[in-house]
Enzyme design. Structure first.
Site, PDB file in Angstrom:
ATOM      1  N   CYS A  27       0.813  -1.225   0.000  1.00  0.00           N
ATOM      2  CA  CYS A  27       0.000   0.000   0.000  1.00  0.00           C
ATOM      3  C   CYS A  27       0.845   1.273   0.000  1.00  0.00           C
ATOM      4  O   CYS A  27       0.387   2.319  -0.446  1.00  0.00           O
ATOM      5  CB  CYS A  27      -0.923   0.032   1.213  1.00  0.00           C
ATOM      6  SG  CYS A  27      -1.637  -1.563   1.646  1.00  0.00           S
ATOM      7  N   CYS A  43      -0.933   2.792   6.344  1.00  0.00           N
ATOM      8  CA  CYS A  43      -0.704   1.429   6.815  1.00  0.00           C
ATOM      9  C   CYS A  43      -0.293   0.588   5.611  1.00  0.00           C
ATOM     10  O   CYS A  43      -0.543   0.959   4.465  1.00  0.00           O
ATOM     11  CB  CYS A  43      -1.944   0.855   7.488  1.00  0.00           C
ATOM     12  SG  CYS A  43      -3.366   0.654   6.388  1.00  0.00           S
ATOM     13  N   HIS A  52      -8.692   3.217  -3.134  1.00  0.00           N
ATOM     14  CA  HIS A  52      -7.323   2.989  -2.659  1.00  0.00           C
ATOM     15  C   HIS A  52      -6.562   2.147  -3.684  1.00  0.00           C
ATOM     16  O   HIS A  52      -6.208   1.003  -3.411  1.00  0.00           O
ATOM     17  CB  HIS A  52      -7.419   2.266  -1.305  1.00  0.00           C
ATOM     18  CG  HIS A  52      -6.154   2.185  -0.528  1.00  0.00           C
ATOM     19  ND1 HIS A  52      -4.914   2.477  -1.050  1.00  0.00           N
ATOM     20  CD2 HIS A  52      -5.934   1.815   0.761  1.00  0.00           C
ATOM     21  CE1 HIS A  52      -3.996   2.301  -0.115  1.00  0.00           C
ATOM     22  NE2 HIS A  52      -4.594   1.894   0.990  1.00  0.00           N
TER      23      HIS A  52
END
Length: 387
Positions: free
Chosen positions: A91, A373, A343
């Site tokens: 991520c 995160c 995302h």
């Protein structure tokens, strides 16, 4: 050590992964489109002088495989002498790309870096081809590889109620829609070709993922998505699956001055940490603390925060851990976050940094912090100082 400054920061609109605007557009094209845009927006820049391109992408296979950074740069007709590398910290990939490009400048190995990232989660699903080692279960809980269950764990540990998660998700959509209506995303979005519901070619300059019709009663009616018996995390309180790309032009302060380019901000500090994979979503807390320490700043010095917002439970746990719950509505994700915008994994780090920079300028804030995160237990953070 050289100061690293941000000259430009842009992104594509965020498209829905399921039958969305970019269903007929490849990840390389989204990337190349932004690379070209950054170069054309900065006429003082000679593309041949870019020292390296760092491009985040998580699922590096199919159209995103074989070094998509280089593939996209070739499509963008950037001179062949400019190298390019694809970066993967899940991520946090495009924020890691920012860190890598900045670090090269800091130590004198480069003067100019083009950084960014992309993820087409519609064409290359996040679990495509993933095959975890069966022995991992000896050292890490199996559920640690399931992001939704790590969010459930944080909800339990930090007593994050279902209602508070629903309210947070509602806030994200409300704020993102309000920002869109007010034109607050206009400075960062580069209009991008896609296709409407009928398949007609169209120029998109807005985020398709936001659901302005979202309401609390609708969110409350959703079933738990990951733990059907005792869970509180739903599809509505999870970040949306989306497609998109983001990009930033960074360089040494001295090179910006020599080129006559106006810096928007400087990178004050960077940090990356590890944490327990079972609570991977808590990574922004220690990452932010370390970034603040390296910047010589306190939490109170930061005027605005951007958190990647993978899940409402994860976001609320981090805000609680950082002591930001009370000031959330004044300082955190003021234009909404990934629950509303989506995302796209490799895109998100540079995307939230881009949104943060625009908010810092609009609100006349000196310091901002972007943090994320990272699956399997990591966190990454960057402190920016507006110039």
């Amino acid at each position: 050590m050289e100061n690293v400054v941000i000259i430009d920061a842009v992104r594509t609109p965020m498209g829905r992964s399921k039958g969305g605007a970019f269903r007929h557009v490849r990840a390389e094209d989204l990337s190349a489109h932004l690379m070209r845009a950054v170069i054309s927006r900065n006429p003082g820049l000679n593309a041949a002088e870019i020292d390296d391109i760092y491009w985040g992408c998580v699922q590096q296979t199919l159209e995103q495989g074989f070094n998509i950074a280089r593939n996209a740069s070739l499509l963008a007709e950037i001179p062949h002498s400019v190298p390019a590398v694809t970066v993967n910290r899940l991520c946090g990939s495009s924020m890691q790309a920012l860190h890598d490009g900045a670090r090269a400048i800091m130590v004198g190995d480069a003067k100019i870096s083009l950084i960014g990232g992309v993820e087409h989660m519609g064409h290359v699903p996040m679990n495509h081809g993933v095959d975890f080692h069966p022995g991992m279960g000896r050292t890490v809980a199996k559920a640690a590889g399931m992001m939704g269950l790590t969010a459930e764990m944080l909800a339990k540990i930090h007593n994050i109620s279902r209602q508070s998660q629903d309210e947070f998700a509602f806030r994200s959509h409300q704020r993102a829609y309000a920002a869109t209506q007010a034109g607050h995303f206009a400075k960062e979005i580069v209009a991008t070709n896609g296709h409407d519901a009928e398949g007609v070619l169209k120029r998109f300059d807005f985020d398709e993922v936001i659901r302005p019709e979202t309401n609390l009663s609708g969110l409350a009616a959703l079933r738990p998505a990951f733990d059907p018996v005792n869970g509180t995390v739903t599809a509505g309180t999870s970040s949306a699956l989306s497609d998109g790309a983001s990009a930033m032009l960074i360089m040494s302060e001295s090179r910006a001055k020599s080129l006559g380019l106006t810096p928007r901000a400087r990178i004050r500090s960077m940090a990356v940490v590890g944490c327990d994979p079972s609570i991977m979503g808590y990574g922004p807390v220690p990452a932010s603390q370390l970034a603040l320490k390296r910047a010589g700043l306190e939490l109170a010095d930061i005027g605005l925060f951007e958190l990647n917002e993978a899940f409402a439970a994860q976001s609320l746990a981090c805000l609680k851990g950082l002591g930001l719950l009370e000031s959330m509505d004044d300082k955190v994700n003021l234009n909404g976050g990934a629950i509303a915008l989506g995302h796209p994994l490799g895109c998100s780090g540079a995307r939230i940094s881009t949104t943060l920079l625009n908010l810092m300028e609009r609100r006349d804030v000196q310091f901002g912090l972007a943090t994320m995160c990272i699956g399997l237990g990591q966190g990454i953070a960057t402190v920016f100082e507006r110039l």
